[in-house]
Design a protein around this motif. Structure first.
Motif, PDB file in Angstrom:
ATOM      1  N   UNK A 198       4.427  16.722 -11.055  1.00  0.00           N
ATOM      2  CA  UNK A 198       4.853  15.502 -11.747  1.00  0.00           C
ATOM      3  C   UNK A 198       5.289  14.428 -10.746  1.00  0.00           C
ATOM      4  N   UNK A 199       5.986  14.847  -9.693  1.00  0.00           N
ATOM      5  CA  UNK A 199       6.426  13.901  -8.673  1.00  0.00           C
ATOM      6  C   UNK A 199       5.226  13.258  -7.988  1.00  0.00           C
ATOM      7  N   UNK A 200       4.241  14.075  -7.633  1.00  0.00           N
ATOM      8  CA  UNK A 200       3.031  13.558  -6.983  1.00  0.00           C
ATOM      9  C   UNK A 200       2.318  12.541  -7.866  1.00  0.00           C
ATOM     10  N   UNK A 201       2.289  12.792  -9.159  1.00  0.00           N
ATOM     11  CA  UNK A 201       1.609  11.893 -10.087  1.00  0.00           C
ATOM     12  C   UNK A 201       2.395  10.598 -10.312  1.00  0.00           C
ATOM     13  N   UNK A 202       3.724  10.675 -10.284  1.00  0.00           N
ATOM     14  CA  UNK A 202       4.543   9.511 -10.611  1.00  0.00           C
ATOM     15  C   UNK A 202       4.863   8.613  -9.411  1.00  0.00           C
ATOM     16  N   UNK A 203       5.034   9.199  -8.241  1.00  0.00           N
ATOM     17  CA  UNK A 203       5.443   8.415  -7.065  1.00  0.00           C
ATOM     18  C   UNK A 203       4.347   7.421  -6.674  1.00  0.00           C
ATOM     19  N   UNK A 204       4.752   6.182  -6.446  1.00  0.00           N
ATOM     20  CA  UNK A 204       3.803   5.118  -6.099  1.00  0.00           C
ATOM     21  C   UNK A 204       3.761   4.816  -4.601  1.00  0.00           C
ATOM     22  N   UNK A 205       4.446   5.596  -3.797  1.00  0.00           N
ATOM     23  CA  UNK A 205       4.486   5.401  -2.340  1.00  0.00           C
ATOM     24  C   UNK A 205       5.123   4.069  -1.945  1.00  0.00           C
ATOM     25  N   UNK A 206       5.994   3.545  -2.770  1.00  0.00           N
ATOM     26  CA  UNK A 206       6.572   2.224  -2.499  1.00  0.00           C
ATOM     27  C   UNK A 206       7.707   2.263  -1.467  1.00  0.00           C
ATOM     28  N   UNK A 207       8.266   3.414  -1.211  1.00  0.00           N
ATOM     29  CA  UNK A 207       9.365   3.614  -0.259  1.00  0.00           C
ATOM     30  C   UNK A 207      10.689   3.006  -0.708  1.00  0.00           C
ATOM     31  N   UNK A 208      10.814   2.626  -1.978  1.00  0.00           N
ATOM     32  CA  UNK A 208      12.081   2.063  -2.456  1.00  0.00           C
ATOM     33  C   UNK A 208      13.218   3.064  -2.294  1.00  0.00           C
ATOM     34  N   UNK A 209      12.957   4.336  -2.580  1.00  0.00           N
ATOM     35  CA  UNK A 209      14.002   5.358  -2.448  1.00  0.00           C
ATOM     36  C   UNK A 209      14.369   5.570  -0.979  1.00  0.00           C
ATOM     37  N   UNK A 210      13.388   5.510  -0.102  1.00  0.00           N
ATOM     38  CA  UNK A 210      13.629   5.682   1.337  1.00  0.00           C
ATOM     39  C   UNK A 210      14.508   4.547   1.851  1.00  0.00           C
ATOM     40  N   UNK A 211      14.186   3.321   1.465  1.00  0.00           N
ATOM     41  CA  UNK A 211      14.966   2.157   1.905  1.00  0.00           C
ATOM     42  C   UNK A 211      16.374   2.161   1.311  1.00  0.00           C
ATOM     43  N   UNK A 212      16.539   2.718   0.111  1.00  0.00           N
ATOM     44  CA  UNK A 212      17.832   2.701  -0.561  1.00  0.00           C
ATOM     45  C   UNK A 212      18.804   3.751  -0.033  1.00  0.00           C
ATOM     46  N   UNK A 213      18.320   4.740   0.680  1.00  0.00           N
ATOM     47  CA  UNK A 213      19.161   5.852   1.126  1.00  0.00           C
ATOM     48  C   UNK A 213      20.152   5.398   2.203  1.00  0.00           C
ATOM     49  N   UNK A 214      21.455   5.351   1.873  1.00  0.00           N
ATOM     50  CA  UNK A 214      22.433   4.887   2.860  1.00  0.00           C
ATOM     51  C   UNK A 214      22.595   5.862   4.031  1.00  0.00           C
ATOM     52  N   UNK A 215      22.312   7.128   3.819  1.00  0.00           N
ATOM     53  CA  UNK A 215      22.458   8.127   4.884  1.00  0.00           C
ATOM     54  C   UNK A 215      21.209   8.205   5.761  1.00  0.00           C
ATOM     55  N   UNK A 216      20.126   7.555   5.343  1.00  0.00           N
ATOM     56  CA  UNK A 216      18.849   7.542   6.057  1.00  0.00           C
ATOM     57  C   UNK A 216      18.303   8.955   6.290  1.00  0.00           C
ATOM     58  N   UNK A 217      18.443   9.794   5.269  1.00  0.00           N
ATOM     59  CA  UNK A 217      17.914  11.159   5.342  1.00  0.00           C
ATOM     60  C   UNK A 217      16.611  11.299   4.560  1.00  0.00           C
ATOM     61  N   UNK A 218      16.203  10.238   3.882  1.00  0.00           N
ATOM     62  CA  UNK A 218      14.902  10.232   3.223  1.00  0.00           C
ATOM     63  C   UNK A 218      13.929   9.491   4.120  1.00  0.00           C
ATOM     64  N   UNK A 219      12.796  10.110   4.348  1.00  0.00           N
ATOM     65  CA  UNK A 219      11.756   9.530   5.194  1.00  0.00           C
ATOM     66  C   UNK A 219      10.432   9.614   4.465  1.00  0.00           C
ATOM     67  N   UNK A 220       9.477   8.833   4.906  1.00  0.00           N
ATOM     68  CA  UNK A 220       8.115   8.982   4.400  1.00  0.00           C
ATOM     69  C   UNK A 220       7.510  10.156   5.151  1.00  0.00           C
ATOM     70  N   UNK A 221       7.083  11.158   4.409  1.00  0.00           N
ATOM     71  CA  UNK A 221       6.518  12.350   5.016  1.00  0.00           C
ATOM     72  C   UNK A 221       5.086  12.156   5.457  1.00  0.00           C
ATOM     73  N   UNK A 222       4.526  13.180   6.061  1.00  0.00           N
ATOM     74  CA  UNK A 222       3.150  13.138   6.540  1.00  0.00           C
ATOM     75  C   UNK A 222       2.170  12.889   5.397  1.00  0.00           C
ATOM     76  N   UNK A 223       2.556  13.269   4.173  1.00  0.00           N
ATOM     77  CA  UNK A 223       1.694  13.062   3.013  1.00  0.00           C
ATOM     78  C   UNK A 223       1.880  11.682   2.385  1.00  0.00           C
ATOM     79  N   UNK A 224       2.712  10.834   3.001  1.00  0.00           N
ATOM     80  CA  UNK A 224       2.936   9.485   2.494  1.00  0.00           C
ATOM     81  C   UNK A 224       3.992   9.394   1.413  1.00  0.00           C
ATOM     82  N   UNK A 225       4.568  10.513   1.040  1.00  0.00           N
ATOM     83  CA  UNK A 225       5.580  10.553  -0.012  1.00  0.00           C
ATOM     84  C   UNK A 225       6.967  10.770   0.595  1.00  0.00           C
ATOM     85  N   UNK A 226       8.008  10.374  -0.129  1.00  0.00           N
ATOM     86  CA  UNK A 226       9.354  10.553   0.402  1.00  0.00           C
ATOM     87  C   UNK A 226       9.717  12.028   0.509  1.00  0.00           C
TER      88      UNK A 226
END
Length: 170
Positions: free
Chosen positions: A36-64
């Motif tokens: 479901x996550x793979x189908x819904x995620x748009x690769x926009x990186x909004x969640x990555x940019x919003x993370x104040x701890x900077x522990x979310x990254x764009x992975x090798x698959x392009x997803x957070x």
């Protein structure tokens, strides 16, 4: 934005472990199950940019993905609030099924006094026998899987995995 993970201390000093098993990708907290996550995620990186701890990254698959070597997830929910795609389940409790596991390379298990993982655990879920009389242990029911213990371990003996018993419930 590429994957910016730095090498572990062990890899820096001794090189990567040959034929190391590939680790599962750890998605952000409250992420829907993988299909479901793979189908819904748009690769926009909004969640990555919003993370104040900077522990979310764009992975090798392009997803957070959650990178535990980057620090601790505080479960602030900013990643969920930033996402417009519906890739998260904000009402789910707990936010994920991750728990810490201790490998046999734990310094305390080898007779070296170390409690770096215990000292940083915000849930007090890690116990280390006094006087280096055994490996650190994780109380899985108390562990939140936040990752605070991963980076401070000087020998990379701590890793996060999905708890099998909890996966059936989720």
């Amino acid at each position: 934005m590429g994957d910016i993970r730095s090498p572990s201390r062990r890899a820096l000093l001794f090189g990567p472990v040959p034929n190391a098993p590939s680790l599962a990708v750890l998605r952000p907290p409250w992420a829907k199950p993988e299909p479901e996550f793979l189908a819904a995620c748009t690769h926009c990186d909004a969640c990555v940019r919003a993370c104040p701890e900077q522990v979310l990254l764009r992975g090798a698959d392009g997803l957070p993905c959650f990178e535990s070597h980057a620090g601790e997830c505080t479960f602030c929910g900013d990643c969920v609030a930033a996402c417009d795609s519906g890739a998260f389940e904000p009402a789910r409790d707990p936010p994920w099924t991750l728990v810490a596991q201790v490998a046999g390379t734990c310094l305390s298990a080898r007779g070296v006094v170390c409690a770096s993982c215990r000292d940083v655990c915000p849930a007090s879920a890690i116990h280390v026998p006094p006087g280096a009389r055994g490996a650190a242990s994780v109380e899985q029911e108390a562990c939140t899987g936040c990752g605070a213990c991963v980076a401070p371990c000087p020998v990379d003996a701590i890793s996060l995995h999905h708890a099998p018993a909890m996966e059936a419930v989720a």
